[in-house]
Scaffold this motif. Structure first.
Motif, PDB file in Angstrom:
ATOM      1  N   PRO A  82     -22.941   4.451  27.573  1.00  0.00           N
ATOM      2  CA  PRO A  82     -21.835   4.986  28.373  1.00  0.00           C
ATOM      3  C   PRO A  82     -20.675   4.000  28.462  1.00  0.00           C
ATOM      4  N   GLY A  83     -19.466   4.531  28.494  1.00  0.00           N
ATOM      5  CA  GLY A  83     -18.291   3.708  28.690  1.00  0.00           C
ATOM      6  C   GLY A  83     -17.745   3.113  27.405  1.00  0.00           C
ATOM      7  N   ARG A  84     -16.902   2.130  27.553  1.00  0.00           N
ATOM      8  CA  ARG A  84     -16.251   1.464  26.423  1.00  0.00           C
ATOM      9  C   ARG A  84     -16.127  -0.021  26.734  1.00  0.00           C
ATOM     10  N   PHE A  85     -16.129  -0.843  25.682  1.00  0.00           N
ATOM     11  CA  PHE A  85     -15.953  -2.279  25.924  1.00  0.00           C
ATOM     12  C   PHE A  85     -14.509  -2.712  25.739  1.00  0.00           C
ATOM     13  N   MET A  86     -13.673  -1.858  25.124  1.00  0.00           N
ATOM     14  CA  MET A  86     -12.262  -2.189  24.987  1.00  0.00           C
ATOM     15  C   MET A  86     -11.474  -0.932  24.649  1.00  0.00           C
ATOM     16  N   VAL A  87     -10.186  -0.973  24.970  1.00  0.00           N
ATOM     17  CA  VAL A  87      -9.241   0.024  24.480  1.00  0.00           C
ATOM     18  C   VAL A  87      -8.498  -0.607  23.314  1.00  0.00           C
ATOM     19  N   ILE A  88      -8.570   0.040  22.165  1.00  0.00           N
ATOM     20  CA  ILE A  88      -7.949  -0.482  20.956  1.00  0.00           C
ATOM     21  C   ILE A  88      -6.550   0.106  20.856  1.00  0.00           C
ATOM     22  N   ARG A  89      -5.546  -0.765  20.869  1.00  0.00           N
ATOM     23  CA  ARG A  89      -4.141  -0.343  20.865  1.00  0.00           C
ATOM     24  C   ARG A  89      -3.605  -0.391  19.434  1.00  0.00           C
ATOM     25  N   GLN A  90      -3.486   0.764  18.812  1.00  0.00           N
ATOM     26  CA  GLN A  90      -3.037   0.846  17.424  1.00  0.00           C
ATOM     27  C   GLN A  90      -1.513   0.865  17.371  1.00  0.00           C
ATOM     28  N   ALA A  91      -0.961  -0.065  16.603  1.00  0.00           N
ATOM     29  CA  ALA A  91       0.489  -0.233  16.541  1.00  0.00           C
ATOM     30  C   ALA A  91       0.946  -0.350  15.090  1.00  0.00           C
ATOM     31  N   MET A  92       2.245  -0.296  14.896  1.00  0.00           N
ATOM     32  CA  MET A  92       2.836  -0.661  13.611  1.00  0.00           C
ATOM     33  C   MET A  92       3.228  -2.129  13.671  1.00  0.00           C
ATOM     34  N   GLY A  93       3.383  -2.748  12.512  1.00  0.00           N
ATOM     35  CA  GLY A  93       3.767  -4.146  12.487  1.00  0.00           C
ATOM     36  C   GLY A  93       4.441  -4.497  11.168  1.00  0.00           C
ATOM     37  N   CYS A  94       5.163  -5.595  11.184  1.00  0.00           N
ATOM     38  CA  CYS A  94       5.816  -6.108   9.982  1.00  0.00           C
ATOM     39  C   CYS A  94       5.651  -7.621   9.944  1.00  0.00           C
ATOM     40  N   PRO A  95       5.857  -8.249   8.785  1.00  0.00           N
ATOM     41  CA  PRO A  95       5.723  -9.710   8.711  1.00  0.00           C
ATOM     42  C   PRO A  95       6.683 -10.406   9.666  1.00  0.00           C
ATOM     43  N   ARG A  96       6.251 -11.497  10.267  1.00  0.00           N
ATOM     44  CA  ARG A  96       7.083 -12.213  11.231  1.00  0.00           C
ATOM     45  C   ARG A  96       8.400 -12.686  10.631  1.00  0.00           C
ATOM     46  N   GLY A  97       8.398 -12.964   9.340  1.00  0.00           N
ATOM     47  CA  GLY A  97       9.599 -13.487   8.704  1.00  0.00           C
ATOM     48  C   GLY A  97      10.715 -12.488   8.502  1.00  0.00           C
ATOM     49  N   ARG A  98      10.480 -11.223   8.823  1.00  0.00           N
ATOM     50  CA  ARG A  98      11.511 -10.208   8.571  1.00  0.00           C
ATOM     51  C   ARG A  98      12.611 -10.191   9.629  1.00  0.00           C
ATOM     52  N   GLY A  99      12.417 -10.916  10.731  1.00  0.00           N
ATOM     53  CA  GLY A  99      13.501 -11.088  11.695  1.00  0.00           C
ATOM     54  C   GLY A  99      13.437 -10.182  12.907  1.00  0.00           C
ATOM     55  N   ASP A 100      14.202 -10.571  13.938  1.00  0.00           N
ATOM     56  CA  ASP A 100      14.191  -9.849  15.213  1.00  0.00           C
ATOM     57  C   ASP A 100      14.745  -8.440  15.084  1.00  0.00           C
ATOM     58  N   ASP A 101      15.811  -8.259  14.315  1.00  0.00           N
ATOM     59  CA  ASP A 101      16.432  -6.943  14.203  1.00  0.00           C
ATOM     60  C   ASP A 101      15.478  -5.947  13.555  1.00  0.00           C
TER      61      ASP A 101
END
Length: 245
Positions: A189-208
């Motif tokens: 019963p229950g869950r051990f975590m909520v998995i938050r699925q997101a999009m992402g890009c390489p850190r070097g691509r910049g803030d914009d």
């Protein structure tokens, strides 16, 4: 969303948007039985983002989250679809999540373990998919139980049944499907975590670029695109993440 030439170039330095797709998580993507190509919510989002940028899409498909993460971190892909995790965040800029799913435990039907409180004990072996979000999380959180790593998330239950272990960890839908297919298992019963699925890009691509991707995800949630994609692909048990979550 203000798509300048620099932002488009940041996402598509090769002239194409290379999207890293993980078919090891059936909530995100899976091979199409009729064509063998990847299909799913993450694939739909990749197509929509490439269309927004005005560039062609190239899917870079992997069978595990770890390989998909490595592709984006190493800039062999321009975007990817991952569970948010601080370790992965060393090389990837994440958006807010677009989907929330549950990480759960399964045990054999005759196991004496009946609750999650009984998992983190000395001598208990927990089987996880190598490099998965719940592998990273449980590696940090479990203080007494041992961890055994299967080759991938879809291989967890079969490894668990074939090679031993006390608990199998994974995405709820994968565990439920394996329990129905193989038998002899029950979910705790229950869950051990909520998995938050997101999009992402390489850190070097910049803030914009990172800001642009974040705005795209919020728009896709608010417009109903993500909810419609979940329904279209027959995904149950996953929730669209709240705005800005």
């Amino acid at each position: 969303m203000n798509l300048t030439h620099d932002i488009v170039a940041a996402f598509a330095p090769t002239g194409r948007l290379r999207a890293s797709i993980n078919t090891g998580n059936p909530i995100l993507a899976a091979p199409d039985p009729s064509t063998g190509s990847a299909r799913g919510v993450s694939v739909d989002l990749a197509h929509a983002f490439a269309e927004r940028l005005g560039v062609a899409l190239e899917l870079v498909v992997f069978d595990t989250a770890g390989k998909s993460v490595d592709a984006v971190t190493g800039e062999q892909a321009d975007i990817g679809f991952f569970a948010i995790d601080p370790k992965r965040g060393e090389g990837i800029r994440f958006t807010a999540p677009y989907v929330l799913i549950e990480g759960c435990y399964a045990v054999r039907a005759d196991s004496p373990v009946t609750s999650m409180d009984e998992v983190d004990r000395s001598g208990v072996q927990v089987v996880v998919g190598r490099g998965s979000a719940y592998d990273l999380y449980l590696t940090r959180e479990l203080k007494h139980a041992g961890i055994v790593r299967a080759t991938s998330s879809p291989a967890v239950v079969e490894h668990f049944l074939a090679h031993g272990g006390d608990v199998a960890a994974g995405v709820r839908q994968q565990l439920e499907a394996d329990a129905a297919r193989l038998g002899g298992l029950r979910l705790l019963p229950g869950r051990f975590m909520v998995i938050r699925q997101a999009m992402g890009c390489p850190r070097g691509r910049g803030d914009d670029a990172a800001r642009c991707l974040a705005e795209f995800v919020e728009e896709m949630k608010a417009s109903g695109f993500v909810a419609a994609a979940l329904q279209r692909h027959g995904i149950t048990g996953a929730a669209v993440a709240p705005a800005g979550a």
